[in-house]
Structures are given as C-alpha cells and as structure tokens.
Design an enzyme around this catalytic site. Structure first.
Site, mmCIF file in Angstrom:
data_model
loop_
_atom_site.group_PDB
_atom_site.id
_atom_site.type_symbol
_atom_site.label_atom_id
_atom_site.label_comp_id
_atom_site.label_asym_id
_atom_site.label_seq_id
_atom_site.Cartn_x
_atom_site.Cartn_y
_atom_site.Cartn_z
ATOM 1 N N HIS A 108 0.845 -1.205 0.000
ATOM 2 C CA HIS A 108 0.000 0.000 0.000
ATOM 3 C C HIS A 108 0.879 1.253 0.000
ATOM 4 C CE1 HIS A 108 -2.746 -2.968 2.069
ATOM 5 N NE2 HIS A 108 -3.525 -2.531 1.108
ATOM 6 N N LEU A 137 3.448 -9.230 -0.803
ATOM 7 C CA LEU A 137 2.840 -8.681 0.410
ATOM 8 C C LEU A 137 1.324 -8.703 0.290
ATOM 9 C CD1 LEU A 137 5.043 -5.671 1.530
ATOM 10 C CD2 LEU A 137 5.298 -8.104 1.956
#
Ligand code: PAF
Length: 291
Positions: free
Chosen positions: A40, A187
């Site tokens: 992110h 991830l």
C-alpha cells in the site's frame, strides 16, 4: 509529519476535494481495506509523487466477501493505518462506516460480466461485483483524476480498467508493481493469518510463477504444459491450488493454441483457511509467420 484529515461522511470528502480543486490541485485516490503494508505504501508514495491532493480510503467492504470468508476477522488496525498514511504524506483519509456506503435499502450493483467469473471469480462468486460497486462509489465520491491499484490483484485491475472504459469514467487507473518479501512472497494483508509453518511454504507461489516464466523464456508455447508446470510446483508445497493459469493478460481468457502477446501467469493457493494469490506477466515475442 502532517496528520491527514480523517473523514467519515461523503459530504465532508466532497468539500475537502472541492477546496483542493479550487487551489488547482490534481486529486488522487488510493482505495484500500486498511491493514496497510509496504505494498500500500508504494501506492501512496506514487500518488504523493504524481498528484497534489492524496485521498486514501480505508473501508473493509462487506459486499466483496462471501458468506464463509474472512470479513469479520479481517484486520482493522485503524490507528496504525492512520500513522502509515501520515508517514506517506496522505492529505485525507476516508474511513466510512458500512451504513454510510450501504444505507438501508441499497439495491444497485455493478457487474463486469465474464471477467468477474474467471479465475478468482470462479471460487469467490460475487466478489468482483462487490469490488466494482465499491470502487465506482469511491470514484463518484472522490472524483479523482488518478486512482492507484496494485498489480498483485491482477484480476481486480482488469475488472476496474474494464469498468472505467465501459462506463466512460474520467479517471486514469495507475497500476503499481507487486512488492515482495525477500523470499518472494507477495505482500498481502492476509499473510498475517499464516502459521509459521505455512509462512515457510508460502513462497512456493512465486517459485511456481518463476519456473513457468523460465519455461516460456526457453521457448515453451503450449499453454497446457505451462499450466502443468505451475500445478506441479504448487503441489510440491502441500498447499491446495485453487487455480493455476496461463491466460491473456487483458481478457483473462485461455490462449489457444499457443501462448502469445502478454501472458498472465496467475495462481491462487489455500494454506488452511488462508487463500493467497500471486501473478506475473510474461511478454511473449511475436512469432514469425511460416513462409
Ligand atoms: O484491493 C483492495 O483492497 C480492495 O479490493 C479495494 C480495491 C479497496 C475495494 O474494496
């Protein structure tokens, strides 16, 4: 480090964006479900670098979870996420309550037909309908010039790009590369569900993708053989393969009879109750036409 403003109401977001636009700002949106990680952060940093007013949304969207999925236990570390947003220079965080996004009597959904049913859509019916619906709502609320998504969710990217084109939405969709752990594991907020033993086996997704890529690099063009190589490698890890696919990167359709153009190698594997996905895109050089 400036703290982002935290907004819970749609009207407050509209006002903040309006004021930014009056200052001449280009506005971006990074839609997330929170539990922010370095993947992110890469989206937030790209948005920070390329636009003037960065809005991150944090909303665990109920409509994209199936009845037996992890909606209830999905991590919601809001304070930690707000710190991460501050560190990455986010201007505003939109963190609505479910009733704000889906008030009583909500009845309208967006479907990107066909694309939504392939790959992950086959084992998560309704998932992409929920994703497309919430993303369209977020686009309508924020009205960003640019929206950022991760390549890790390759099918989500295809669905959103198609929806954006089909509905003539005035937003540029930017796709950022997958961020990986040192051992190759992509991830994901769901990696934290893995037991230590499952975590050890999880890099098999990336290993399988790399082996299949090597096969293609060595000249293999038979989709079935590349798919089998993916499946064989995944089987060696004891995870349950949900799918292993070598498909057209844009349509997500099987490539027959030979691999060509941009091939999406995509896998989904279950480790216990945790389902992980990963992908890579391999560019196949054009073949010379036979004389
Ligand atoms: O990728 C995600 O985190 C979600 O699917 C998204 C795009 C924020 C929609 O809820």
């Amino acid at each position: 480090m400036t703290q982002p403003i935290v907004l819970k109401e749609i009207e407050a977001v509209r006002q903040a964006v309006k004021q930014a636009r009056q200052r001449g700002a280009r506005v971006s949106l990074v839609p997330t479900m929170g539990a922010l990680h370095a993947g992110h952060a890469s989206l937030l940093r790209a948005a920070r670098a390329e636009t003037d007013f960065v809005v991150a949304s944090i909303f665990v969207n109920p409509t994209q979870f199936g009845p037996n999925e992890d909606f209830e236990r999905y991590p919601r570390p809001l304070q930690k996420d707000l710190q991460a947003c501050a560190a990455d220079g986010v201007d505003a965080v939109f963190a609505p309550e479910p009733a704000t996004m889906y008030p009583e009597g909500f009845r309208t959904f967006v479907e990107v037909t066909e694309l939504q049913d392939l790959l992950c859509g086959a084992s998560r019916p309704g998932h992409f309908r929920g994703v497309a619906t919430v993303v369209l709502k977020l686009f309508q609320i924020v009205q960003p010039d640019v929206a950022y998504f991760g390549q890790k969710d390759a099918q989500q990217v295809c669905v959103i790009q198609k929806m954006t084109r089909d509905l003539d939405l005035p937003v540029a969709v930017r796709v950022c590369p997958i961020i990986r752990e040192a051992d190759g594991l992509a991830l994901s907020s769901r990696n934290q569900y893995l037991t230590p033993e499952q975590r050890q086996r999880a890099p098999v997704l990336y290993q399988a993708l790399q082996q299949a890529r090597e096969l293609i690099d060595r000249g293999e063009r038979n989709p079935a053989l590349v798919q089998k190589a993916l499946e064989d490698c995944l089987a060696s890890s004891g995870g349950m393969a949900d799918y292993a696919a070598a498909v057209d990167a844009e349509t997500l359709r099987p490539l027959q009879p030979r691999l060509r153009r941009n091939v999406l190698l995509a896998v989904a594997v279950r480790f216990g109750a945790t389902r992980l996905i990963d992908n890579i895109v391999v560019r196949v050089p054009a073949e010379k036409a036979p004389r």
